[in-house]
Design a protein around this motif. Structure first.
Motif, PDB file in Angstrom:
ATOM      1  N   ARG A  23      11.049   9.177   1.719  1.00  0.00           N
ATOM      2  CA  ARG A  23       9.931   8.272   1.969  1.00  0.00           C
ATOM      3  C   ARG A  23       9.407   7.713   0.657  1.00  0.00           C
ATOM      4  O   ARG A  23       9.152   8.462  -0.282  1.00  0.00           O
ATOM      5  CB  ARG A  23       8.814   9.008   2.703  1.00  0.00           C
ATOM      6  CG  ARG A  23       9.220   9.422   4.103  1.00  0.00           C
ATOM      7  CD  ARG A  23       8.041   9.932   4.924  1.00  0.00           C
ATOM      8  NE  ARG A  23       8.485  10.239   6.258  1.00  0.00           N
ATOM      9  CZ  ARG A  23       8.562  11.475   6.754  1.00  0.00           C
ATOM     10  NH1 ARG A  23       8.187  12.508   6.028  1.00  0.00           N
ATOM     11  NH2 ARG A  23       8.988  11.666   7.985  1.00  0.00           N
ATOM     12  N   VAL A  24       9.253   6.405   0.641  1.00  0.00           N
ATOM     13  CA  VAL A  24       8.729   5.704  -0.528  1.00  0.00           C
ATOM     14  C   VAL A  24       7.486   4.955  -0.060  1.00  0.00           C
ATOM     15  O   VAL A  24       7.565   4.098   0.819  1.00  0.00           O
ATOM     16  CB  VAL A  24       9.774   4.729  -1.109  1.00  0.00           C
ATOM     17  CG1 VAL A  24       9.215   3.991  -2.314  1.00  0.00           C
ATOM     18  CG2 VAL A  24      11.061   5.464  -1.461  1.00  0.00           C
ATOM     19  N   PHE A  25       6.338   5.314  -0.629  1.00  0.00           N
ATOM     20  CA  PHE A  25       5.075   4.674  -0.279  1.00  0.00           C
ATOM     21  C   PHE A  25       4.706   3.691  -1.379  1.00  0.00           C
ATOM     22  O   PHE A  25       4.657   4.061  -2.547  1.00  0.00           O
ATOM     23  CB  PHE A  25       3.973   5.725  -0.108  1.00  0.00           C
ATOM     24  CG  PHE A  25       4.235   6.676   1.015  1.00  0.00           C
ATOM     25  CD1 PHE A  25       3.916   6.336   2.327  1.00  0.00           C
ATOM     26  CD2 PHE A  25       4.824   7.906   0.777  1.00  0.00           C
ATOM     27  CE1 PHE A  25       4.177   7.217   3.371  1.00  0.00           C
ATOM     28  CE2 PHE A  25       5.085   8.795   1.814  1.00  0.00           C
ATOM     29  CZ  PHE A  25       4.761   8.445   3.115  1.00  0.00           C
ATOM     30  N   ILE A  26       4.472   2.437  -0.970  1.00  0.00           N
ATOM     31  CA  ILE A  26       4.176   1.367  -1.922  1.00  0.00           C
ATOM     32  C   ILE A  26       2.886   0.660  -1.512  1.00  0.00           C
ATOM     33  O   ILE A  26       2.478   0.726  -0.355  1.00  0.00           O
ATOM     34  CB  ILE A  26       5.339   0.365  -2.035  1.00  0.00           C
ATOM     35  CG1 ILE A  26       5.622  -0.316  -0.690  1.00  0.00           C
ATOM     36  CG2 ILE A  26       6.591   1.064  -2.562  1.00  0.00           C
ATOM     37  CD1 ILE A  26       6.674  -1.415  -0.745  1.00  0.00           C
ATOM     38  N   ASP A  27       2.288  -0.028  -2.486  1.00  0.00           N
ATOM     39  CA  ASP A  27       1.051  -0.745  -2.192  1.00  0.00           C
ATOM     40  C   ASP A  27       0.880  -1.889  -3.181  1.00  0.00           C
ATOM     41  O   ASP A  27       1.628  -2.000  -4.159  1.00  0.00           O
ATOM     42  CB  ASP A  27      -0.147   0.211  -2.292  1.00  0.00           C
ATOM     43  CG  ASP A  27      -1.308  -0.210  -1.402  1.00  0.00           C
ATOM     44  OD1 ASP A  27      -1.229  -1.261  -0.738  1.00  0.00           O
ATOM     45  OD2 ASP A  27      -2.318   0.525  -1.375  1.00  0.00           O
ATOM     46  N   LYS A  28      -0.086  -2.720  -2.923  1.00  0.00           N
ATOM     47  CA  LYS A  28      -0.509  -3.790  -3.837  1.00  0.00           C
ATOM     48  C   LYS A  28      -1.910  -4.187  -3.436  1.00  0.00           C
ATOM     49  O   LYS A  28      -2.366  -3.828  -2.335  1.00  0.00           O
ATOM     50  CB  LYS A  28       0.451  -4.978  -3.792  1.00  0.00           C
ATOM     51  CG  LYS A  28       0.350  -5.777  -2.523  1.00  0.00           C
ATOM     52  CD  LYS A  28       1.119  -7.074  -2.581  1.00  0.00           C
ATOM     53  CE  LYS A  28       0.747  -7.867  -1.336  1.00  0.00           C
ATOM     54  NZ  LYS A  28       1.562  -8.866  -0.920  1.00  0.00           N
ATOM     55  N   SER A  69       7.116   2.382   3.189  1.00  0.00           N
ATOM     56  CA  SER A  69       5.921   1.968   3.917  1.00  0.00           C
ATOM     57  C   SER A  69       4.693   1.970   3.027  1.00  0.00           C
ATOM     58  O   SER A  69       4.726   2.429   1.887  1.00  0.00           O
ATOM     59  CB  SER A  69       5.688   2.893   5.114  1.00  0.00           C
ATOM     60  OG  SER A  69       5.363   4.192   4.680  1.00  0.00           O
ATOM     61  N   SER A  70       3.626   1.476   3.596  1.00  0.00           N
ATOM     62  CA  SER A  70       2.310   1.515   2.955  1.00  0.00           C
ATOM     63  C   SER A  70       1.756   2.926   3.115  1.00  0.00           C
ATOM     64  O   SER A  70       2.053   3.594   4.096  1.00  0.00           O
ATOM     65  CB  SER A  70       1.398   0.517   3.671  1.00  0.00           C
ATOM     66  OG  SER A  70       0.046   0.814   3.434  1.00  0.00           O
ATOM     67  N   PRO A  71       0.923   3.370   2.187  1.00  0.00           N
ATOM     68  CA  PRO A  71       0.301   4.680   2.348  1.00  0.00           C
ATOM     69  C   PRO A  71      -0.779   4.673   3.432  1.00  0.00           C
ATOM     70  O   PRO A  71      -1.259   5.722   3.832  1.00  0.00           O
ATOM     71  CB  PRO A  71      -0.294   4.975   0.976  1.00  0.00           C
ATOM     72  CG  PRO A  71      -0.533   3.636   0.382  1.00  0.00           C
ATOM     73  CD  PRO A  71       0.554   2.746   0.912  1.00  0.00           C
ATOM     74  N   GLY A  72      -1.160   3.508   3.914  1.00  0.00           N
ATOM     75  CA  GLY A  72      -2.158   3.412   4.968  1.00  0.00           C
ATOM     76  C   GLY A  72      -3.581   3.457   4.453  1.00  0.00           C
ATOM     77  O   GLY A  72      -3.837   3.540   3.248  1.00  0.00           O
ATOM     78  N   ALA A  73      -4.510   3.437   5.378  1.00  0.00           N
ATOM     79  CA  ALA A  73      -5.930   3.413   5.031  1.00  0.00           C
ATOM     80  C   ALA A  73      -6.375   4.708   4.367  1.00  0.00           C
ATOM     81  O   ALA A  73      -7.343   4.722   3.610  1.00  0.00           O
ATOM     82  CB  ALA A  73      -6.770   3.151   6.280  1.00  0.00           C
ATOM     83  N   ASN A  97       5.286  -6.927  -8.531  1.00  0.00           N
ATOM     84  CA  ASN A  97       3.886  -6.541  -8.747  1.00  0.00           C
ATOM     85  C   ASN A  97       3.366  -5.603  -7.665  1.00  0.00           C
ATOM     86  O   ASN A  97       2.223  -5.711  -7.215  1.00  0.00           O
ATOM     87  CB  ASN A  97       2.967  -7.762  -8.877  1.00  0.00           C
ATOM     88  CG  ASN A  97       3.227  -8.521 -10.151  1.00  0.00           C
ATOM     89  OD1 ASN A  97       3.437  -7.921 -11.201  1.00  0.00           O
ATOM     90  ND2 ASN A  97       3.233  -9.839 -10.063  1.00  0.00           N
ATOM     91  N   PHE A  98       4.242  -4.681  -7.231  1.00  0.00           N
ATOM     92  CA  PHE A  98       3.868  -3.642  -6.275  1.00  0.00           C
ATOM     93  C   PHE A  98       3.629  -2.355  -7.041  1.00  0.00           C
ATOM     94  O   PHE A  98       4.121  -2.180  -8.153  1.00  0.00           O
ATOM     95  CB  PHE A  98       4.972  -3.396  -5.244  1.00  0.00           C
ATOM     96  CG  PHE A  98       5.307  -4.569  -4.357  1.00  0.00           C
ATOM     97  CD1 PHE A  98       4.464  -5.670  -4.221  1.00  0.00           C
ATOM     98  CD2 PHE A  98       6.493  -4.572  -3.643  1.00  0.00           C
ATOM     99  CE1 PHE A  98       4.798  -6.729  -3.398  1.00  0.00           C
ATOM    100  CE2 PHE A  98       6.831  -5.627  -2.812  1.00  0.00           C
ATOM    101  CZ  PHE A  98       5.985  -6.712  -2.693  1.00  0.00           C
ATOM    102  N   GLU A  99       2.913  -1.450  -6.412  1.00  0.00           N
ATOM    103  CA  GLU A  99       2.609  -0.152  -7.013  1.00  0.00           C
ATOM    104  C   GLU A  99       3.352   0.951  -6.264  1.00  0.00           C
ATOM    105  O   GLU A  99       3.376   0.963  -5.035  1.00  0.00           O
ATOM    106  CB  GLU A  99       1.105   0.094  -6.915  1.00  0.00           C
ATOM    107  CG  GLU A  99       0.668   1.471  -7.321  1.00  0.00           C
ATOM    108  CD  GLU A  99      -0.770   1.780  -6.931  1.00  0.00           C
ATOM    109  OE1 GLU A  99      -1.186   2.915  -7.179  1.00  0.00           O
ATOM    110  OE2 GLU A  99      -1.459   0.912  -6.367  1.00  0.00           O
ATOM    111  N   LEU A 100       3.932   1.878  -7.003  1.00  0.00           N
ATOM    112  CA  LEU A 100       4.537   3.057  -6.390  1.00  0.00           C
ATOM    113  C   LEU A 100       3.434   4.085  -6.190  1.00  0.00           C
ATOM    114  O   LEU A 100       2.813   4.533  -7.141  1.00  0.00           O
ATOM    115  CB  LEU A 100       5.644   3.638  -7.275  1.00  0.00           C
ATOM    116  CG  LEU A 100       6.315   4.911  -6.753  1.00  0.00           C
ATOM    117  CD1 LEU A 100       6.993   4.661  -5.413  1.00  0.00           C
ATOM    118  CD2 LEU A 100       7.306   5.439  -7.765  1.00  0.00           C
TER     119      LEU A 100
END
Length: 157
Positions: free
Chosen positions: A38-43, A80-84, A20-23
């Protein structure tokens, strides 16, 4: 290089969906003498380092099984996370950013400026409306989306 991005996107998507993560984005770039994948992921609630390590490990295993190797040159894999200040690329990114403070860079100047920061008021397929502050006065501007080079969330100071 787009085939590398497409291949990695196809490989990482099932891993992310299972968790349940987002690309957010995949990029394959050369910086100096080194290549970086680089792969940026988020949730919702954000991604932590263990989750990045999990995705990195599983993606690396999948990449190692492909023959012929889709990435013949040596590279560094970063998950990594895309950050703020995450980029706004997809429609869902803009939906989540409604009412938020964002930064946009333009291809062509609008009212003499190529960079704006303000609150995203609304958007559609062709335009977005930003509420910006000029000294002490607030003003709404309408920007054509085709003129946007980059858009991202921003931190207001």
């Amino acid at each position: 290089m787009s085939t590398v991005v497409e291949t990695v996107t196809d490989l990482v998507t099932p891993i992310l969906e299972e968790q349940n993560f987002e690309l957010v984005e995949v990029e394959f770039v050369k910086e100096g003498k080194s290549w970086f994948l680089r792969v940026f992921i988020d949730k919702d609630g954000g991604i932590d380092i263990e989750e990045c390590a999990f995705v990195s490990e599983h993606l690396s295993e999948k990449l190692d099984t492909i023959d012929p190797d889709p990435i013949p040159q040596a590279y560094f894999l970063e998950v990594s996370s895309p950050g703020a200040e995450r980029p706004l690329k997809k429609e869902t990114d803009y939906e989540k950013a409604l009412g938020e403070y964002i930064h946009i860079s333009l291809y062509q100047p609008l009212d003499g400026e190529k960079v704006y920061e303000g609150f995203l008021q609304s958007f559609n397929e062709e335009t977005l409306v930003l509420k910006i502050k000029i000294k002490t006065r607030e003003k709404e501007i309408t920007v054509e989306r085709k003129n946007i080079a980059k858009a991202r969330l921003a931190i207001q100071f």
